[in-house]
Write an enzyme that holds these catalytic residues in place. Sequence first.
Site, PDB file in Angstrom:
ATOM      1  N   GLU A 134     -10.078   5.613   6.940  1.00 17.80           N
ATOM      2  CA  GLU A 134      -8.673   6.056   7.131  1.00 17.80           C
ATOM      3  C   GLU A 134      -8.111   7.255   6.560  1.00 17.80           C
ATOM      4  O   GLU A 134      -7.171   8.130   6.892  1.00 17.80           O
ATOM      5  CB  GLU A 134      -7.843   4.757   6.522  1.00 17.80           C
ATOM      6  CG  GLU A 134      -7.934   3.506   7.146  1.00 17.80           C
ATOM      7  CD  GLU A 134      -7.538   2.224   6.409  1.00 17.80           C
ATOM      8  OE1 GLU A 134      -8.150   1.931   5.345  1.00 17.80           O
ATOM      9  OE2 GLU A 134      -6.379   1.953   6.556  1.00 17.80           O
ATOM     10  N   ARG A 167       0.688  -0.931   0.151  1.00 15.46           N
ATOM     11  CA  ARG A 167       0.003   0.175   0.077  1.00 15.46           C
ATOM     12  C   ARG A 167       0.798   1.268  -0.182  1.00 15.46           C
ATOM     13  O   ARG A 167       0.542   2.307  -0.639  1.00 15.46           O
ATOM     14  CB  ARG A 167      -0.988  -0.024   1.194  1.00 15.46           C
ATOM     15  CG  ARG A 167      -2.219   1.096   0.910  1.00 15.46           C
ATOM     16  CD  ARG A 167      -3.431   0.702   2.070  1.00 15.46           C
ATOM     17  NE  ARG A 167      -4.281   0.103   1.777  1.00 15.46           N
ATOM     18  CZ  ARG A 167      -5.598   0.421   0.735  1.00 15.46           C
ATOM     19  NH1 ARG A 167      -5.235   1.478   0.126  1.00 15.46           N
ATOM     20  NH2 ARG A 167      -6.427  -0.402   0.603  1.00 15.46           N
TER      21      ARG A 167
HETATM   22  N1  MTE Z   1     -12.681   4.732  14.351  1.00 13.30           N
HETATM   23  C1  MTE Z   1     -12.647   4.166  15.526  1.00 13.30           C
HETATM   24  N2  MTE Z   1     -13.482   5.295  16.438  1.00 13.30           N
HETATM   25  N3  MTE Z   1     -11.856   3.021  16.219  1.00 13.30           N
HETATM   26  C2  MTE Z   1     -11.297   2.534  15.186  1.00 13.30           C
HETATM   27  O1  MTE Z   1     -10.519   1.678  15.992  1.00 13.30           O
HETATM   28  N4  MTE Z   1     -10.158   2.184  13.145  1.00 13.30           N
HETATM   29  C3  MTE Z   1     -10.057   2.845  11.559  1.00 13.30           C
HETATM   30  C4  MTE Z   1     -11.066   3.449  11.078  1.00 13.30           C
HETATM   31  N5  MTE Z   1     -11.711   4.364  12.168  1.00 13.30           N
HETATM   32  C5  MTE Z   1     -11.003   2.862  14.113  1.00 13.30           C
HETATM   33  C6  MTE Z   1     -11.958   4.052  13.350  1.00 13.30           C
HETATM   34  C7  MTE Z   1      -9.448   1.889  10.724  1.00 13.30           C
HETATM   35  S1  MTE Z   1      -7.850   1.435  10.735  1.00 13.30           S
HETATM   36  C8  MTE Z   1     -10.175   1.406   9.828  1.00 13.30           C
HETATM   37  S2  MTE Z   1      -9.484   0.443   8.415  1.00 13.30           S
HETATM   38  C9  MTE Z   1     -11.774   1.759   9.662  1.00 13.30           C
HETATM   39  O2  MTE Z   1     -11.878   2.539  10.707  1.00 13.30           O
HETATM   40  C10 MTE Z   1     -12.453   0.370   9.813  1.00 13.30           C
HETATM   41  O3  MTE Z   1     -13.741   0.552   9.541  1.00 13.30           O
HETATM   42  P1  MTE Z   1     -14.390   0.722   8.406  1.00 13.30           P
HETATM   43  O4  MTE Z   1     -14.274  -0.119   7.529  1.00 13.30           O
HETATM   44  O5  MTE Z   1     -16.107   0.654   8.795  1.00 13.30           O
HETATM   45  O6  MTE Z   1     -14.394   2.046   8.014  1.00 13.30           O
HETATM   46  N1  LUZ Z   2      -5.673  -4.630   5.410  1.00 12.06           N
HETATM   47  C1  LUZ Z   2      -5.263  -5.508   4.383  1.00 12.06           C
HETATM   48  C2  LUZ Z   2      -5.739  -3.310   5.280  1.00 12.06           C
HETATM   49  O1  LUZ Z   2      -5.079  -6.709   4.481  1.00 12.06           O
HETATM   50  N2  LUZ Z   2      -5.169  -5.021   2.922  1.00 12.06           N
HETATM   51  C3  LUZ Z   2      -5.238  -3.934   2.534  1.00 12.06           C
HETATM   52  O2  LUZ Z   2      -5.201  -3.291   1.566  1.00 12.06           O
HETATM   53  C4  LUZ Z   2      -5.553  -2.778   3.999  1.00 12.06           C
HETATM   54  N3  LUZ Z   2      -5.779  -1.655   3.519  1.00 12.06           N
HETATM   55  C5  LUZ Z   2      -5.889  -0.700   4.714  1.00 12.06           C
HETATM   56  C6  LUZ Z   2      -5.846  -1.260   6.082  1.00 12.06           C
HETATM   57  N4  LUZ Z   2      -5.865  -2.639   6.147  1.00 12.06           N
HETATM   58 MO1  MOS Z   3      -7.582  -0.298   9.291  1.00 15.16          MO
HETATM   59  S1  MOS Z   3      -5.590  -0.234   9.317  1.00 15.16           S
HETATM   60  O1  MOS Z   3      -7.442  -1.212   7.908  1.00 15.16           O
HETATM   61  O2  MOS Z   3      -7.695  -1.476  10.402  1.00 15.16           O
END
Ligand code: MTE
Ligand code: LUZ
Ligand code: MOS
Length: 764
Positions: free
Chosen positions: A702, A304
Amino acid sequence: MKHIDLAGHVTGKSLYVDDLPLQQGTLFAVVLGSPIAHGRIRSIHADRAKDLPGFVGLIGATDIAGENQIGGIIADEPLLADEWVHFQGQPVVIVVAESEEAARRARSLVELQVEEHPCVTSPREAYARGSIIGKERCFQIGDPDSAWEQCRHLVSGQGYCAGQEHLYIETQGAYAFTTEAGHIRIVSSTQGPTAVQRTAARVLGLAMHAIEVDVRRLGGGFGGKEDQATPWAVMAALACQVTGRAVKLVLHRHDDMMMTGKRHPYEFDYRIGLDADLRILAYEVMLYQDAGAAADLSPAVLERSLFHFNNSYFIPHARATAASCRTNVTPHTAFRGFGGPQGMFAMECAIAAAAEQIGVQAHEIQARNLLRDGDEFPYGQIAQGARAKACWARLTELNPLDRLDREIAAFNGQNPWKKRGYAIMPICFGISFTKTHMNQAAALVHVYQDGSVAINTGAVEMGQGVSTKMIQVAAHVFGLDAQHIRIEPTNTTRVANTSPTAASSSADLNGHALLLACNRIKERMATVARDLCGSPSVEFREGRVHGVSGHVEFAELASQCYLRRVDLSEHAHYATPSLHFDTVTEKGHPFAYHVYGCALVIATVDCLRGIYQIDRVHAVHDFGSSMNEAVDLGQAEGGIVQGLGWMTMEELAFGQSGKLLSNSLSTYKVPDIYAAPGEMRVDFLNEPGSPAALFRSKAVGEPPLMYGIGGYFAIRRAMRLFDTAMACPFSAPMTPEKVLMALYPETAPSGDERGTREAGGVDR
Ligand code: MTE
Ligand code: LUZ
Ligand code: MOS
């Protein structure tokens, strides 16, 4: 609709692993980790622990019935060390006792002798020794080698960005118990229930159907529980298998910090070339990822970084090479942005270096190179629905830069010691797991005969609001109020073979599966409703099903469907269409769509003391047609503050002996309300997202984190306005100490800063 967990969170009624009522006879486990970063285990003795009341026993590698292996991408990580240890804190034995306190005391009495071997803590050094994980990867567009000659300006240099501690409020933990006939149920604080299930089955020597994983919600994950919730859950299950009793294993904060991986630190070398009009003609970067002692998710994170190395710019000739370097620190792992932020930080360093050399502001370069529709990404995908310019235009319209320059110049003119600076941070983030096969999800829906609805998906709630969004989906399809819909805990017996809740994709993937399931039930119910209403068409809204004339209550319809033996349950599966990627040519179409945005960050630096504040962050973010503005705004604000923390104050530090120095909350500072920007404004660029986005509401988890990178450059800019000749290496985070050392090089400690800090004894 408000976040469904609001009331539970503020009243303390929301349940986490540590809140579960325990079965009678539950045992408690703690983990003994390696005291040193690299060595060979000589002996483990529990003689002194044996007499301790409540001590039950030690469980080590030899107690494992299946395979002592938890590596997901590469099989290079034992659950429990057998002979060698490769990082400080690496789990060696599980100590089991009748109470948690007894387990901790027993652990302190276990004698573990490890013969120390030299360790490597620098990714560049690991690289030089050929100690890399997987293969080096290279993404290229155009022909950078021949483009350098045409460049008017050429700048090259090096940089570094440190890792980041996830600091989820709920630490890692799990509770495992047997149900019947060797079946084990694990309640885990994991983003990846299937990863826990698969790995537990492998280690315990059982079939996957003998392991059930259940997740209500997490007190934060941020990627730290995508892969690294697994070992603790598997250890609890292993201890349960060995003792035949229920086992609870919840890490204390200090253990969590010492034993779990973090965001990957990166070192990099860059070279950038521009023409006389500030167009970036060529860019080249070499990324040295500090993977830590095992692969974990590092190869995927590395990938990534490559997908995002050009951030939101179109560069005709560019090459990025990246290597995952094996060092003797905790195996690093997923963290919001997943390698993207590191690749983008390197790009922004190159632009800042070029701007400083040419004598322009960085935004003049950024603005001239933004991606447009039809531009090709270095991995072959063509930009469609690109909003880089739209976000930039809106932001700079709301914040005219010439006016900002005048205001800042006036402030700086009046303040000899305080200097203000700003930076603009455009972002572009690809939405989809980069591993194509992971882009699938499923849902299971039941409408009960009283008209109440229960939904199950593979998505895990960790604060991001995905449960709220899932309820919105079902409520929308059935025309019901949210209170009639219940979301069940994520459970591997109800929804199987799930991808982790990650990559910001969980609402898109699970939401589409849920839509399919709900719509199929609705179709069957509609047939009955048409009959009941004597109407050729029906509409589900406000708790009723309306015919052309007359209506039936949804609950009554559900009951009628039951009496007519109509199936009120449905399972559905969704796979994102048209994704592909070829890792030989490193070209393809890996992302369903991209999320764009642009943020202005203004900082004021006290150039006498080195301290600073982030005055204002204003982002124009591409949410698509947001399906929940409150939740999405919360994601943007949280991401911004978390990104600013990574770039400015969270100083993750390992000593040269591989010891984690920032191992407690007194030595690792995360942003609090005082460190948050004085003013934070997020504007919605309301243009519908792609159909791959749920209700055209774009993934949001993210991308906003990367606005935080602007904080680094805003502070740097303010410093330069104080001292135009300043020599300041690109090294994040920009802590107050680093500000002072750049402005007053004579104050910098001689010798290795990390060594000094180690000698200073920040250990608990
Ligand atoms: N928001 C909160 N409050 N707590 C979390 O742990 N994780 C983040 C983001 N926002 C997180 C968060 C991360 S790393 C990701 S990948 C996404 O939430 C995952 O959830 P989604 O796929 O529903 O966006
Ligand atoms: N996890 C994963 C991830 O396994 N593949 C991805 O591309 C990715 N991208 C963002 C966060 N977690
Ligand atoms: Mo988020 S780093 O894809 O859990």
